[in-house]
Design an enzyme around this catalytic site. Sequence first.
Site, PDB file in Angstrom:
ATOM      1  N   CYS A 148       9.453   1.826   3.565  1.00 18.25           N
ATOM      2  CA  CYS A 148      10.330   0.696   3.918  1.00 18.25           C
ATOM      3  C   CYS A 148      11.735   1.178   4.202  1.00 18.25           C
ATOM      4  O   CYS A 148      12.539   0.468   4.780  1.00 18.25           O
ATOM      5  CB  CYS A 148      10.357  -0.319   2.792  1.00 18.25           C
ATOM      6  SG  CYS A 148      10.993   0.403   1.290  1.00 18.25           S
TER       7      CYS A 148
ATOM      8  N   GLU B 246       8.738  -4.307  13.266  1.00 20.16           N
ATOM      9  CA  GLU B 246       8.560  -3.234  12.286  1.00 20.16           C
ATOM     10  C   GLU B 246       7.216  -2.569  12.607  1.00 20.16           C
ATOM     11  O   GLU B 246       6.169  -3.214  12.547  1.00 20.16           O
ATOM     12  CB  GLU B 246       8.520  -3.792  10.858  1.00 20.16           C
ATOM     13  CG  GLU B 246       8.326  -2.691   9.833  1.00 20.16           C
ATOM     14  CD  GLU B 246       8.177  -3.188   8.394  1.00 20.16           C
ATOM     15  OE1 GLU B 246       7.561  -4.245   8.180  1.00 20.16           O
ATOM     16  OE2 GLU B 246       8.660  -2.493   7.495  1.00 20.16           O
TER      17      GLU B 246
ATOM     18  N   PHE C 285       0.817  -1.228   0.000  1.00 22.88           N
ATOM     19  CA  PHE C 285       0.000   0.000   0.000  1.00 22.88           C
ATOM     20  C   PHE C 285       0.843   1.267   0.000  1.00 22.88           C
ATOM     21  O   PHE C 285       0.378   2.326  -0.412  1.00 22.88           O
ATOM     22  CB  PHE C 285      -0.947   0.003   1.209  1.00 22.88           C
ATOM     23  CG  PHE C 285      -0.292   0.427   2.503  1.00 22.88           C
ATOM     24  CD1 PHE C 285      -0.146   1.774   2.818  1.00 22.88           C
ATOM     25  CD2 PHE C 285       0.203  -0.513   3.410  1.00 22.88           C
ATOM     26  CE1 PHE C 285       0.481   2.175   3.994  1.00 22.88           C
ATOM     27  CE2 PHE C 285       0.830  -0.123   4.575  1.00 22.88           C
ATOM     28  CZ  PHE C 285       0.970   1.228   4.874  1.00 22.88           C
TER      29      PHE C 285
ATOM     30  N   GLU D 155      -5.098  -3.618  -1.931  1.00 27.59           N
ATOM     31  CA  GLU D 155      -6.539  -3.332  -1.914  1.00 27.59           C
ATOM     32  C   GLU D 155      -6.839  -2.054  -1.116  1.00 27.59           C
ATOM     33  O   GLU D 155      -7.945  -1.543  -1.156  1.00 27.59           O
ATOM     34  CB  GLU D 155      -7.344  -4.530  -1.386  1.00 27.59           C
ATOM     35  CG  GLU D 155      -6.956  -5.068  -0.028  1.00 27.59           C
ATOM     36  CD  GLU D 155      -5.811  -6.082  -0.060  1.00 27.59           C
ATOM     37  OE1 GLU D 155      -4.750  -5.788  -0.679  1.00 27.59           O
ATOM     38  OE2 GLU D 155      -5.961  -7.159   0.551  1.00 27.59           O
TER      39      GLU D 155
HETATM   40  P1  NAD Z   1       1.390  -6.639   2.950  1.00 28.46           P
HETATM   41  O1  NAD Z   1       2.398  -7.722   3.062  1.00 28.46           O
HETATM   42  O2  NAD Z   1       0.252  -6.652   3.906  1.00 28.46           O
HETATM   43  O3  NAD Z   1       0.731  -6.628   1.477  1.00 28.46           O
HETATM   44  C1  NAD Z   1       1.518  -6.633   0.315  1.00 28.46           C
HETATM   45  C2  NAD Z   1       0.724  -7.300  -0.808  1.00 28.46           C
HETATM   46  O4  NAD Z   1       0.479  -8.668  -0.459  1.00 28.46           O
HETATM   47  C3  NAD Z   1      -0.643  -6.653  -1.051  1.00 28.46           C
HETATM   48  O5  NAD Z   1      -0.879  -6.592  -2.435  1.00 28.46           O
HETATM   49  C4  NAD Z   1      -1.610  -7.599  -0.349  1.00 28.46           C
HETATM   50  O6  NAD Z   1      -2.869  -7.636  -0.981  1.00 28.46           O
HETATM   51  C5  NAD Z   1      -0.926  -8.943  -0.443  1.00 28.46           C
HETATM   52  N1  NAD Z   1      -1.176  -9.807   0.716  1.00 28.46           N
HETATM   53  C6  NAD Z   1      -1.377  -9.419   2.006  1.00 28.46           C
HETATM   54  N2  NAD Z   1      -1.547 -10.496   2.785  1.00 28.46           N
HETATM   55  C7  NAD Z   1      -1.438 -11.581   1.990  1.00 28.46           C
HETATM   56  C8  NAD Z   1      -1.517 -12.981   2.223  1.00 28.46           C
HETATM   57  N3  NAD Z   1      -1.720 -13.482   3.439  1.00 28.46           N
HETATM   58  N4  NAD Z   1      -1.356 -13.808   1.170  1.00 28.46           N
HETATM   59  C9  NAD Z   1      -1.131 -13.333  -0.061  1.00 28.46           C
HETATM   60  N5  NAD Z   1      -1.060 -12.006  -0.336  1.00 28.46           N
HETATM   61  C10 NAD Z   1      -1.203 -11.144   0.669  1.00 28.46           C
HETATM   62  O7  NAD Z   1       2.199  -5.255   3.021  1.00 28.46           O
HETATM   63  P2  NAD Z   1       1.593  -3.789   3.127  1.00 28.46           P
HETATM   64  O8  NAD Z   1       1.041  -3.594   4.487  1.00 28.46           O
HETATM   65  O9  NAD Z   1       0.742  -3.504   1.970  1.00 28.46           O
HETATM   66  O10 NAD Z   1       2.925  -2.922   2.956  1.00 28.46           O
HETATM   67  C11 NAD Z   1       3.789  -2.605   4.020  1.00 28.46           C
HETATM   68  C12 NAD Z   1       4.935  -3.585   4.108  1.00 28.46           C
HETATM   69  O11 NAD Z   1       5.669  -3.577   2.887  1.00 28.46           O
HETATM   70  C13 NAD Z   1       5.951  -3.204   5.169  1.00 28.46           C
HETATM   71  O12 NAD Z   1       6.364  -4.377   5.823  1.00 28.46           O
HETATM   72  C14 NAD Z   1       7.093  -2.589   4.379  1.00 28.46           C
HETATM   73  O13 NAD Z   1       8.361  -2.660   4.995  1.00 28.46           O
HETATM   74  C15 NAD Z   1       7.050  -3.419   3.156  1.00 28.46           C
HETATM   75  N6  NAD Z   1       7.702  -2.735   2.051  1.00 28.46           N
HETATM   76  C16 NAD Z   1       8.951  -3.164   1.710  1.00 28.46           C
HETATM   77  C17 NAD Z   1       9.632  -2.542   0.696  1.00 28.46           C
HETATM   78  C18 NAD Z   1      11.006  -2.992   0.307  1.00 28.46           C
HETATM   79  O14 NAD Z   1      11.514  -2.501  -0.678  1.00 28.46           O
HETATM   80  N7  NAD Z   1      11.626  -3.920   1.012  1.00 28.46           N
HETATM   81  C19 NAD Z   1       9.043  -1.479   0.000  1.00 28.46           C
HETATM   82  C20 NAD Z   1       7.760  -1.068   0.362  1.00 28.46           C
HETATM   83  C21 NAD Z   1       7.096  -1.716   1.404  1.00 28.46           C
END
Ligand code: NAD
Length: 503
Positions: free
Chosen positions: A288, A388, A156, A183
């Site tokens: 991140c 985190e 997101f 979403e």
């Molecule tokens: P998230 O893991 O909740 O979601 C990421 C994606 O995975 C979304 O499209 C979501 O719909 C999907 N998803 C969520 N739960 C799932 C499941 N159980 N099974 C399959 N798909 C699933 O992450 P978020 O809250 O959207 O984003 C924040 C996180 O992303 C933080 O941990 C942040 O550090 C990380 N992030 C990392 C980087 C990097 O470059 N390392 C960059 C941006 C964000």
Amino acid sequence: MKGKAMPNNVIQHWSDGKPFAGTTTDTAPVTNPATGAVTGQVALASVADGQHVIDSAAAAFPAWRDTSLAKRTQILFAFRELLNTRKPELAKIITAEHGKVLSDALGEISRGQEVVEFACGMPHLLKGGMTENASTKVDVSAIRQPLGPIAIIAPFNFPAMVPMWFFPIAIAAGNSVVLKPSEKDPSAALWMAELWAEAGLPAGVFNVLQGDKTAVDELLTNPKIKAISFVGSTPVAQYVYATGTSHGKRVQALGGAKNHMVVLPDADLDLAADAAVNAGFGSAGERCMAISAVVAVGGVGDELVSKIADRARTIKTGDGTRDADMGPLVTKVHRDKVASYVDAGERDGATLVLDGRVVDADGGADGFWLGPTLLDNVATDMSVYTDEIFGPVLSVVRVGTYDEALRLINSNQYGNGTAIFTNDGGAARRFQNEVEVGMIGINVPIPVPMAYYSFGGWKNSLFGDMHAHGTEGVQFFTRGKVVTTRWLDPSHGGLELGFPQNN
Ligand code: NAD
């Protein structure tokens, strides 16, 4: 909302070059974090919807792969021009669903645009190698070819930049793409799909699949998808990597982070305090590469904390479309989770210097507000340090020596970004050599690499071998082929069953 009639304001999928409503009525609410209002419903794909969108990418792939590099890059240039002209529209969409302030939304688009500009050089990046007369009258050449339909699963926090880390390179290299946005802020992806259509990209080369785990699982298991670029939290990254690779796909899965900023006794403390505030509270800490732990070395703690607090008190928290420095958190659930970490830090004995749970925000009464929060004397077993948090919460950990600071970072499960503030070149050089982290800043708090370098962390911040964009991105979205050629020459006929040797 399951099984009810599909509302009019539903945010749909995109396939075959046009919106696709999908076959289910399952949706999830999308909110404006600055008001708390539900502004739309996003479609949640069924397995059949996933297959429909993947089929669109698979059907478009052969013709796109065979489209000349000259034509492909012309379309990329057109996309770049449109994006550059119209990015304020996209920034508004991001602010309305994510909450970050408009200037920050524009900033993420510009960083994504840099990858589009990098990918415009794809003809040069895809140049292979050729050896004449490797063996007598035998030539060898190396080429790289696209993989097929690839999937991008995005978080997101950067609804435009993170997808743009991947799709410009994937598309320029001749692949077709299915983007699965978060979403929580799904509209930016659709806006970019429309822009691609306007730029002249053939239908089906860029697609959007809206949804949750059902959509992700279809992308991870459908044999037509050849590679997955995932960005999100570490547990989901681990799941995506394990599932995708066990289904024969190439996967790069970027995960969570806990970024430390080390401040040595010789550092310029004003510069360090500015940096800690910018990197800790920018985008409400939902980056991140945000700094979440300041490591104050050898007695700089009191002065540094006081300088950080003075600056953080001046931050205006409010609606990102107004004159605010910092917006709300993305959802109420996330806001409450971050606030619960502040509760825990206080309970565990950290010193609460600034309490963002009490904030007078310039925005809606039901907005998801949390102001800048500063905790001092944080111990490494407190949840506010170990987890985190992904919010505007800065923890200060005090240590005696550089070695203690280094040990702290190297024993952390994450290794995304880190920074050191010092005027001692020798100490900085030692740090860049010894620290087990993928991206290092020296007097730079958020060291996000330029598009022509590659972005990625170590340890639990990245699963897979290749980082995002730069030459590693080109490698990820292509695979190598080596062609050995001999043109007919009567003198080289005859049977020879031995292993080919060069002569
Ligand atoms: P998230 O893991 O909740 O979601 C990421 C994606 O995975 C979304 O499209 C979501 O719909 C999907 N998803 C969520 N739960 C799932 C499941 N159980 N099974 C399959 N798909 C699933 O992450 P978020 O809250 O959207 O984003 C924040 C996180 O992303 C933080 O941990 C942040 O550090 C990380 N992030 C990392 C980087 C990097 O470059 N390392 C960059 C941006 C964000």
